[in-house]
Design a protein around this motif. Structure first.
Motif, mmCIF file in Angstrom:
data_model
loop_
_atom_site.group_PDB
_atom_site.id
_atom_site.type_symbol
_atom_site.label_atom_id
_atom_site.label_comp_id
_atom_site.label_asym_id
_atom_site.label_seq_id
_atom_site.Cartn_x
_atom_site.Cartn_y
_atom_site.Cartn_z
ATOM 1 N N ASN A 367 -41.026 -27.485 37.883
ATOM 2 C CA ASN A 367 -42.003 -27.515 38.985
ATOM 3 C C ASN A 367 -43.424 -27.200 38.531
ATOM 4 O O ASN A 367 -44.221 -26.648 39.292
ATOM 5 N N LEU A 368 -43.746 -27.572 37.278
ATOM 6 C CA LEU A 368 -45.081 -27.271 36.745
ATOM 7 C C LEU A 368 -46.198 -27.901 37.573
ATOM 8 O O LEU A 368 -47.319 -27.384 37.611
ATOM 9 N N ASP A 369 -45.897 -29.007 38.250
ATOM 10 C CA ASP A 369 -46.929 -29.678 39.050
ATOM 11 C C ASP A 369 -47.232 -28.936 40.354
ATOM 12 O O ASP A 369 -48.211 -29.232 41.032
ATOM 13 N N LEU A 385 -52.669 -22.707 34.005
ATOM 14 C CA LEU A 385 -52.395 -24.073 34.478
ATOM 15 C C LEU A 385 -52.310 -24.008 35.999
ATOM 16 O O LEU A 385 -51.483 -23.268 36.548
ATOM 17 N N GLY A 387 -51.089 -26.062 38.647
ATOM 18 C CA GLY A 387 -50.224 -27.239 38.707
ATOM 19 C C GLY A 387 -50.724 -28.416 39.520
ATOM 20 O O GLY A 387 -50.860 -29.528 38.986
ATOM 21 N N SER A 390 -53.495 -30.356 37.870
ATOM 22 C CA SER A 390 -53.341 -30.603 36.428
ATOM 23 C C SER A 390 -52.838 -32.020 36.147
ATOM 24 O O SER A 390 -52.308 -32.695 37.032
ATOM 25 N N LYS A 392 -50.449 -34.733 33.693
ATOM 26 C CA LYS A 392 -49.125 -34.733 33.053
ATOM 27 C C LYS A 392 -49.215 -34.209 31.621
ATOM 28 O O LYS A 392 -48.332 -33.497 31.142
ATOM 29 N N GLU A 394 -51.411 -31.994 30.458
ATOM 30 C CA GLU A 394 -51.562 -30.526 30.511
ATOM 31 C C GLU A 394 -50.223 -29.855 30.812
ATOM 32 O O GLU A 394 -49.885 -28.818 30.235
ATOM 33 N N GLN A 395 -49.463 -30.462 31.712
ATOM 34 C CA GLN A 395 -48.141 -29.907 32.047
ATOM 35 C C GLN A 395 -47.213 -29.923 30.832
ATOM 36 O O GLN A 395 -46.483 -28.961 30.582
ATOM 37 N N PHE A 398 -48.167 -27.103 28.494
ATOM 38 C CA PHE A 398 -47.699 -25.801 28.978
ATOM 39 C C PHE A 398 -46.187 -25.652 28.857
ATOM 40 O O PHE A 398 -45.685 -24.562 28.586
ATOM 41 N N ALA A 399 -45.460 -26.756 29.015
ATOM 42 C CA ALA A 399 -44.001 -26.697 28.844
ATOM 43 C C ALA A 399 -43.669 -26.260 27.419
ATOM 44 O O ALA A 399 -42.794 -25.411 27.195
#
Length: 480
Positions: A367-369, A385, A387, A390, A392, A394-395, A398-399
């Motif tokens: 659920n980073l977005d 971040l 979300g 941000s 894709k 950047e996500q 961060f992942a």
């Protein structure tokens, strides 16, 4: 009523001044009725008066850029943020409760560590905290207080309730801007201060002085207190100078102090060496004493830790207090309050997911977005971040960061931060998101500022309120 107020709508967010039916909240009634009677041109003139006042008073902050350090005028919105006295009473009690428990927690960590033995917080979280200082083990500062000055960030969500977003216990800054905001507003709207239902904020410097004086190891009528600054290139130097001047104490750099053979700290003066009792330090732990921490530091004072451990000087905040500043520790604060005080937390935390927990980490990665991801020990809005705003790419970055070092990351839902009317341009009033940083003092007594520093995101829709990243500020009124 002026057109701007007729059209004003806070887009499903809790608004600090205006209710959903577009009528002012009770505490804001007098202000809104007054402002809505002003013409757009007059509002613009008041805004220009504020900008001229800021330039005249030299209120600035420093932004670090690739081109060098840039001094910028303090970004200020003239429309105050209002909180009712009733709401504030609850927040004030919650802030005192929180800092009391955090100080008990820090003192326990450096001594008996019962909180770890009883499993309230996992031991490895403290062992892996970059702000736990083994050099402080066995110390108990005066009154058992480690964090004497705390800036706790509060936000209001859609339900109108205050939530704690984070605690700042290392070197919290911003209180001088709270005081300057009031001085500017009094110049811009002097007529609004003719009655006394707006609570004053000006006693902070005297309260800070009294709390610092109570820490003095020597029983003297006038202890020698100094403010220790890294110097003019620090982003908060304006505040260091302002507070020293307001308290009537010396502003010093590390080179102005030395530790003698008697393990006491002395200040170099034209009359010779004078013993220092209390140091309000605005230097991070790792730079304060090259004998113990960063050997390359030229900002600190060699032997300072020795003098502190010998009980010959008080340091505010005490070294090692930042262990409770960790955003992973933050998630455990409600349990910490229950453990030490046997009370329910008055102010709730924002829901927090710990990436070091496998189940919670999977939820965050999926659920980073939607979430806000924060590193455990950064401040100033860096390394985050947000979300929903941000990309894709950047996500994905961060992942990777989270998987490589899960202990270092937490995530929180994207909050529906409250809004307040903000003067944008040519008399146009629009809602902007904001937070609040009250300052809590603790030593022989506890004290909370009347309101605090309201930081506002000046960009439409933005949730980032930090001045270094495009945010501004407002005066905060507690109205009886």
């Amino acid at each position: 009523m002026d057109n701007s107020w007729n059209k004003y709508q806070s887009d499903q967010f809790y608004d600090e001044l205006i209710q959903e039916d577009r009528k002012p909240r009770k505490a804001a009634e007098q202000l809104v009725n007054y402002l809505s009677g002003l013409e757009q041109d007059e509002l613009d003139q008041r805004k220009q008066m504020a900008e001229a006042t800021i330039a005249e008073m030299g209120v600035s902050f420093t932004v670090y850029t690739d081109e060098g350090n840039i001094d910028r005028a303090w970004p200020f919105d003239i429309l105050p943020r209002i909180i009712s006295g009733e709401d504030w009473k609850v927040a004030e009690a919650g802030l005192k409760q929180r800092l009391t428990a955090l100080n008990m927690f820090i003192n326990d960590l450096y001594n008996d560590q019962n909180v770890l033995k009883d499993g309230i917080i996992p031991e490895y979280i403290i062992k892996e905290s970059k702000n736990f200082r083994p050099e402080c083990v066995g110390m108990t500062p005066k009154f058992g207080v480690w964090a004497h000055i705390c800036g706790t960030d509060l936000v209001r969500a859609g339900d109108g309730q205050f939530y704690v977003l984070e605690d700042n216990l290392r070197v919290p800054s911003g209180v001088s801007y709270m005081l300057e905001n009031r001085a500017i507003t009094k110049r811009v709207f002097p007529e609004l201060f003719e009655n006394d239902n707006i609570r004053p904020v000006g006693d902070y410097p005297s309260q800070l002085f009294d709390r610092l004086a109570s820490l003095s190891p020597r029983e003297v009528e006038m202890p020698e207190i100094v403010v220790l600054t890294p110097g003019i290139f620090n982003s908060a130097y304006f505040e260091h100078a302002f507070l020293a001047q307001q308290m009537g104490v010396e502003l010093v750099e590390g080179s102005d102090l030395f530790v003698a053979d008697d393990d006491c700290v002395y200040m170099k003066t034209i009359h010779g060496a004078e013993q220092v009792d209390v140091i309000y330090r605005r230097i991070d732990d790792e730079f304060m004493d090259p004998e113990v921490f960063n050997k390359e530091s030229v900002l600190g004072v060699p032997g300072l830790m020795r003098a502190w451990r010998a009980g010959n000087v008080a340091l505010a905040n005490a070294p090692g207090a930042g262990v409770a500043d960790d955003k992973v520790v933050y998630a455990y604060v409600p349990e910490i309050i229950r453990y030490y005080l046997n009370e329910e937390p008055i102010l709730p935390n924002v829901e927090t997911f710990l990436c070091e927990n496998e189940e919670q980490r999977e939820y965050v990665l999926e659920n980073l977005d939607k979430l806000v991801v924060k590193p455990a020990n950064e401040s100033g809005g860096y390394g985050m971040l947000v979300g929903p705003h941000s990309t894709k790419k950047e996500q994905a970055t961060f992942a990777k960061l989270i998987k490589a070092n899960p202990r270092n990351y937490i995530a929180q839902p994207t909050l529906k931060l409250s809004t307040a009317p903000t003067l944008i341009a040519k008399g146009t009033i629009e809602p902007r998101h904001l937070d609040l940083r009250p300052f809590i003092l603790q030593a022989d007594e506890s004290y909370v500022t009347t309101g605090g520093l309201t930081r506002v995101a000046l960009k439409k829709g933005s949730l980032v309120v930090n001045s270094s990243q495009g945010g501004g500020s407002k005066d905060t009124w507690i109205v009886e």
